[in-house]
Motif scaffolding. Structure first.
Motif, mmCIF file in Angstrom:
data_model
loop_
_atom_site.group_PDB
_atom_site.id
_atom_site.type_symbol
_atom_site.label_atom_id
_atom_site.label_comp_id
_atom_site.label_asym_id
_atom_site.label_seq_id
_atom_site.Cartn_x
_atom_site.Cartn_y
_atom_site.Cartn_z
ATOM 1 N N LEU B 2 4.781 42.040 16.449
ATOM 2 C CA LEU B 2 4.496 43.424 16.081
ATOM 3 C C LEU B 2 2.983 43.636 16.118
ATOM 4 O O LEU B 2 2.254 43.137 15.267
ATOM 5 C CB LEU B 2 5.053 43.676 14.673
ATOM 6 C CG LEU B 2 5.124 45.099 14.140
ATOM 7 C CD1 LEU B 2 6.002 45.984 15.004
ATOM 8 C CD2 LEU B 2 5.653 45.102 12.702
ATOM 9 N N ILE B 4 1.332 46.782 16.139
ATOM 10 C CA ILE B 4 1.042 48.197 15.922
ATOM 11 C C ILE B 4 -0.059 48.272 14.865
ATOM 12 O O ILE B 4 -0.345 47.276 14.192
ATOM 13 C CB ILE B 4 2.301 48.973 15.480
ATOM 14 C CG1 ILE B 4 2.861 48.425 14.157
ATOM 15 C CG2 ILE B 4 3.377 48.896 16.568
ATOM 16 C CD1 ILE B 4 3.957 49.265 13.550
ATOM 17 N N GLY B 6 -0.392 48.707 11.944
ATOM 18 C CA GLY B 6 0.182 48.618 10.619
ATOM 19 C C GLY B 6 1.454 49.433 10.520
ATOM 20 O O GLY B 6 1.528 50.493 11.121
ATOM 21 N N PRO B 7 2.484 48.950 9.776
ATOM 22 C CA PRO B 7 2.539 47.642 9.133
ATOM 23 C C PRO B 7 2.382 46.502 10.132
ATOM 24 O O PRO B 7 2.675 46.662 11.308
ATOM 25 C CB PRO B 7 3.930 47.600 8.495
ATOM 26 C CG PRO B 7 4.365 49.019 8.400
ATOM 27 C CD PRO B 7 3.699 49.736 9.506
ATOM 28 N N VAL B 8 1.925 45.371 9.603
ATOM 29 C CA VAL B 8 1.594 44.222 10.435
ATOM 30 C C VAL B 8 2.555 43.077 10.170
ATOM 31 O O VAL B 8 3.312 43.090 9.202
ATOM 32 C CB VAL B 8 0.155 43.745 10.128
ATOM 33 C CG1 VAL B 8 -0.845 44.844 10.431
ATOM 34 C CG2 VAL B 8 0.019 43.293 8.677
ATOM 35 N N VAL B 10 3.458 39.726 8.641
ATOM 36 C CA VAL B 10 2.898 39.173 7.409
ATOM 37 C C VAL B 10 3.189 37.680 7.310
ATOM 38 O O VAL B 10 4.162 37.186 7.885
ATOM 39 C CB VAL B 10 3.429 39.906 6.155
ATOM 40 C CG1 VAL B 10 3.106 41.388 6.221
ATOM 41 C CG2 VAL B 10 4.903 39.680 5.964
ATOM 42 N N GLN B 184 -0.754 47.147 3.886
ATOM 43 C CA GLN B 184 -0.098 46.696 5.122
ATOM 44 C C GLN B 184 -1.024 46.690 6.331
ATOM 45 O O GLN B 184 -0.569 46.765 7.450
ATOM 46 C CB GLN B 184 1.128 47.572 5.387
ATOM 47 C CG GLN B 184 0.848 48.946 5.985
ATOM 48 C CD GLN B 184 0.230 49.941 5.012
ATOM 49 O OE1 GLN B 184 -0.117 49.607 3.900
ATOM 50 N NE2 GLN B 184 0.069 51.173 5.445
ATOM 51 N N VAL B 190 2.992 43.429 2.847
ATOM 52 C CA VAL B 190 4.020 44.406 3.209
ATOM 53 C C VAL B 190 3.545 45.796 2.798
ATOM 54 O O VAL B 190 2.684 45.928 1.930
ATOM 55 C CB VAL B 190 5.357 44.077 2.507
ATOM 56 C CG1 VAL B 190 5.879 42.738 2.979
ATOM 57 C CG2 VAL B 190 5.208 44.095 0.992
ATOM 58 N N PRO B 191 4.087 46.862 3.402
ATOM 59 C CA PRO B 191 3.695 48.210 2.984
ATOM 60 C C PRO B 191 4.252 48.552 1.604
ATOM 61 O O PRO B 191 5.289 48.017 1.205
ATOM 62 C CB PRO B 191 4.311 49.109 4.057
ATOM 63 C CG PRO B 191 5.403 48.322 4.683
ATOM 64 C CD PRO B 191 5.027 46.879 4.548
ATOM 65 N N GLY B 192 3.561 49.428 0.878
ATOM 66 C CA GLY B 192 4.071 49.897 -0.406
ATOM 67 C C GLY B 192 3.056 49.884 -1.535
ATOM 68 O O GLY B 192 3.365 50.278 -2.654
#
Lengths: 371, 371
Positions: B2, B4, B6-8, B10, B184, B190-192
């Motif tokens: 992945l 992109i 973000g998100p990345v 991990v 992220q 992780v995102p959040g």
């Protein structure tokens, strides 16, 4: 065994689903958004459900900012800590707040609501808390209150963070404009996702200016039209919560609220038997939180020795009361364990067994061990 | 793989740490809050860091609402999609917005900033984006811009959602009042979770009324004084992000931003070699996102066949540009894989190897496989 009023013990498959990192603009995540909103719409019986990365308070505040305007006269009916927080958000929003605040342990009868509204004819929105986690008290009469308020032509917004899925709640049919909840309560997911359910009528009541984008429910719904979220979502929490919503579908929302009602009643009856003083009465008991004054001082600490965690009081009740959260997938085994330990503390026994309604369906039963 | 913005991807131990549900008022969670804020303070070189359950946009918006006032004149220097979102938040906050918006692919020189501030003597706050994910362009001159703005006695707030840990950034020393970021991106969690870092000076600039509680940085910091959060936190995301902050400590923040710089430079050089047109120039290249116009039409789709996900353009560049996110724990292996696949697409080779600075420390190297 975690028996606090949220976060709750979650099913194994929900916890396993938290470990997901994917492109939130890709098709796999769109599928999660699509399925999650559809299931939540069904569970709420609403027209739409906005999915917000954040806490239940975020959902409540997004609802306040999206459904009231600066300078608008808003009536808040409060009977505990979360009612006062709701009022605080209304004030911060810049609306003109009319606050009716009941002492802890009480709630509002339909007659009282009628009278208050009679006294506040210039108010255009009513805001209230469905279930007060701080006191174990609920508006069990929410349906009749909602119908009355809507018949008066007023907007109604409801904080049901700890109520959703633990009571019958029909957003469209009861004509509530918006209801806010969180992932980590009776839905039995991990914390990190807030929901704002909007009724058919409510869709026409949203404002989309003079509020932060993060709290803009209409913006969230616009992105969800394309199965996206406006901001980077907590992908793992979304995935886990989709699983939780599927498990709620499997159990059925009616069966779930009956389980909550049966489990809390069982615990209340047993604690009464052992000499606890319960907050509230038959008309306003909560289906999710049992708040009581124990006859011994160290009940909470003693439970902890058995690896059972419950909560203390909040606000003015901080040191007096214990609060037992019976939300999510709490079942006959969990409440029997709690009452069994309690009985031994009093060198006594409690003969009654939990009723059938306390049981989880078989597939869900395997998702938790209550050890 | 992945790649992109973000998100990345991990580290394994970060992903494993997401599965945690605990009482957020208990000592175990207090320990997480305490350690996470302490590490983030060190990484930001700031006085405090507010920890908010939500996205990077939440952190940016909380910063805007907490550090500007209704009616205050705020200057926004925008050079892409996230700059315009920052401006939108300032407008929604009720501040009087002065927006300078550069075309995509450009940024601001110190001389330009000086001139703009000369032209806007009534402005009291400046807001800008450190690293524009939408265009792969950054204010590489943030330090000199910050020092100039603070010398003028103005408040400075910075969206560094995709910049933090990918550039040198010293909140106290550079006299930035507040900086917002997310979990992220280069932090590789992780995102959040969103962060608002506040400098010693910035602590005196916060407002705590006329804003939602959820966006109130001072309220978050008040609870964090007791190692708590004001609202139910995403406990799993906190636990994962603590692990990510520990891994950043292990690598060292300087080594991490040098790795980002080296990896993006390697990819830019290689893509240039294969005939891609890069956005930006040596003065404003991003350390985290490479944005380029490929010489072939289906570059992104072809990469996907090799299980490598990159992003398309944003805004006016949506269909022209590809964006490759090289954030978090992207290392020599990841960029070699990307460039190797790209070379084969062009039936060619790229002789150069990534420099030593692209390598992860051994313990982190084992945390990801790039398969």
């Amino acid at each position: 065994m975690l028996l606090i009023p949220g976060p709750v013990e979650v099913p194994k498959s929900v916890l396993a689903a938290t470990s997901l990192v994917i492109d939130h603009r890709g098709n796999k995540f769109k599928d999660i958004v699509n399925r999650l909103e559809k299931l939540m719409i069904k569970h709420f019986s609403s027209k739409r459900v906005a999915l917000l990365t954040g806490s239940g308070t975020l959902a409540v505040e997004a609802m306040v900012y999206s459904f009231t305007k600066r300078g608008e006269k808003v009536l808040a009916l409060s009977y505990g800590e979360f009612g006062r927080r709701l009022a605080e958000s209304i004030k911060r929003r810049g609306a003109t707040l009319r606050l009716y605040d009941k002492p802890m342990g009480h709630s509002f009868s339909l007659e009282e609501v009628k009278q208050i509204i009679e006294e506040n004819k210039d108010v255009t929105t009513v805001a209230l808390v469905h279930n007060e986690t701080s006191t174990g008290i609920a508006l069990r009469n929410l349906e009749e209150i909602s119908r009355f308020i809507k018949n008066k032509g007023l907007k109604l917004i409801v904080d049901s963070v700890s109520g959703f899925a633990a009571y019958q709640l029909m957003v469209n049919e009861w004509k509530i404009d918006a209801v806010a909840t969180g992932s980590q309560k009776a839905l039995a997911s991990v914390p990190g996702l807030g929901f704002v359910a909007v009724s058919r009528d409510g869709l026409n009541e949203m404002v989309n200016e003079d509020l932060p984008t993060y709290l803009d429910v209409s913006l969230h719904l616009k992105f969800q039209d394309k199965y996206e979220t406006p901001f980077t979502p907590a992908t793992g929490v979304f995935n886990a919560t989709l699983r939780a919503a599927e498990l709620l579908e499997l159990e059925g929302v009616e069966r779930r609220w009956k389980r909550h009602e049966a489990c809390t009643k069982y615990v209340r009856d047993a604690l009464s038997y052992f000499g606890f003083s319960l907050l509230g009465n038959e008309n306003n008991f909560s289906n999710t939180v049992v708040a009581a004054i124990p006859p011994i001082k160290d009940y909470r600490a003693k439970l902890k020795e058995f690896n059972v965690e419950i909560a203390g009081g909040m606000g003015e009740l901080r040191d007096k009361v214990v609060r037992i959260g019976l939300l999510g997938i709490v079942d006959d085994r969990a409440v029997m364990k709690l009452i069994g330990i309690t009985a031994r503390m009093f060198h006594s026994q409690y003969e009654k067994e939990p009723p059938l309604e306390c049981k989880l369906p078989e597939e869900l039963r395997e998702e938790i061990e209550w050890s």
